[in-house]
Write a protein that holds these residues in place. Sequence first.
Motif, PDB file in Angstrom:
ATOM      1  N   CYS A  32       0.883  -1.322  -0.022  1.00  0.00           N
ATOM      2  CA  CYS A  32       0.073   0.009   0.028  1.00  0.00           C
ATOM      3  C   CYS A  32       0.896   1.274  -0.064  1.00  0.00           C
ATOM      4  O   CYS A  32       1.781   1.501   0.773  1.00  0.00           O
ATOM      5  CB  CYS A  32      -0.904  -0.119   1.129  1.00  0.00           C
ATOM      6  SG  CYS A  32      -1.859   1.673   1.522  1.00  0.00           S
ATOM      7  N   GLU A  34       0.077   4.168   0.846  1.00  0.00           N
ATOM      8  CA  GLU A  34      -0.152   4.884   2.017  1.00  0.00           C
ATOM      9  C   GLU A  34       0.566   4.430   3.257  1.00  0.00           C
ATOM     10  O   GLU A  34       1.348   5.090   4.075  1.00  0.00           O
ATOM     11  CB  GLU A  34      -1.562   5.257   2.328  1.00  0.00           C
ATOM     12  CG  GLU A  34      -2.252   5.890   1.105  1.00  0.00           C
ATOM     13  CD  GLU A  34      -1.988   7.478   1.105  1.00  0.00           C
ATOM     14  OE1 GLU A  34      -1.553   7.749   2.300  1.00  0.00           O
ATOM     15  OE2 GLU A  34      -2.034   7.932   0.183  1.00  0.00           O
ATOM     16  N   CYS A  35       0.360   3.247   3.609  1.00  0.00           N
ATOM     17  CA  CYS A  35       0.766   2.502   5.000  1.00  0.00           C
ATOM     18  C   CYS A  35       1.909   1.684   4.809  1.00  0.00           C
ATOM     19  O   CYS A  35       2.515   1.418   5.836  1.00  0.00           O
ATOM     20  CB  CYS A  35      -0.404   2.013   5.737  1.00  0.00           C
ATOM     21  SG  CYS A  35      -1.022   0.473   4.990  1.00  0.00           S
ATOM     22  N   CYS A  57      -7.784   0.571   1.203  1.00  0.00           N
ATOM     23  CA  CYS A  57      -6.948  -0.208   1.648  1.00  0.00           C
ATOM     24  C   CYS A  57      -7.393  -0.901   3.031  1.00  0.00           C
ATOM     25  O   CYS A  57      -8.222  -0.336   3.694  1.00  0.00           O
ATOM     26  CB  CYS A  57      -5.446   0.385   2.094  1.00  0.00           C
ATOM     27  SG  CYS A  57      -4.483  -0.491   3.268  1.00  0.00           S
ATOM     28  N   CYS A  60      -5.199   0.401   6.345  1.00  0.00           N
ATOM     29  CA  CYS A  60      -5.040   1.681   6.783  1.00  0.00           C
ATOM     30  C   CYS A  60      -6.631   2.773   6.203  1.00  0.00           C
ATOM     31  O   CYS A  60      -6.716   3.795   6.906  1.00  0.00           O
ATOM     32  CB  CYS A  60      -3.962   2.646   6.377  1.00  0.00           C
ATOM     33  SG  CYS A  60      -3.814   3.034   4.438  1.00  0.00           S
TER      34      CYS A  60
END
Length: 247
Positions: A32, A34-35, A57, A60
């Motif tokens: 991911c 983002e996380c 996701c 997150c």
Amino acid sequence: MFLAGTIVASFLTVCVRRLPRGKSVVSPRSHCPECGTTLGPLELVPVLSYLLLRGRCRHCGKKISISYPAMEVGVGLIFLLIVVGRGATVWTLNYLVLASLVVVAAGIDLNHGVIPDRLTLPWMAVGVAAGALGGLREVTMRIVGLFACGGLVFLIALLSRGGMGGGDVKLMALVGSFLGPWGGLASFMVACFIGAAVGIGLIVAGLKKRKDEIPFGPFIAAGAIIVCISGTWVLRLVFPWLGQAGF
Ligand SMILES: [Zn+2]
């Protein structure tokens, strides 16, 4: 073929995201953005994972870009249309590889305004070498295609001063190395038609001004994909005498 295309698309998306940053396309595994959580097998199923996770996701909760499933459906359709248009022969593999390469080039050009040499240069050699399947004549045609198509865009880039760049020259040479001079020329003509139509459309819609630059790589990609699917009919359309010459 559609399913194969969606699976290949997942890898092409990784290439679009990592190649311009000089990163490896094989490691680390998909995660991911983002996380950073590494994605499990159930989160990597093309299109279905996106639908089942409702575009977020699992770890997150951040939104997953719609570009992922869009790319998967798009490449799936391209693969399907190429096999429908050309039949299941060894040459079709040639078209599938070229379509994949130009999709990555278009994605990187749209996001970064460049087409990396790492993508175009080595694959020109592959394109020429793959001509060996058709014997010496096909290899020769592909070398001619490489230099003729690259040379054509190089000339236009020189004359237009900024309309097209070195990345476009090398991308067009790549197309010529897979499709030969006639397939390459047909691709370029389709690219110019689509480019002109989209350019005029964007100006009329007020989204771009006359002097704004629009990357040309995506149009070369679209032209090459259309020729991969449907052949070089555009040449007969524009130069009818070619039809009498047996093209
Ligand atoms: Zn996440």
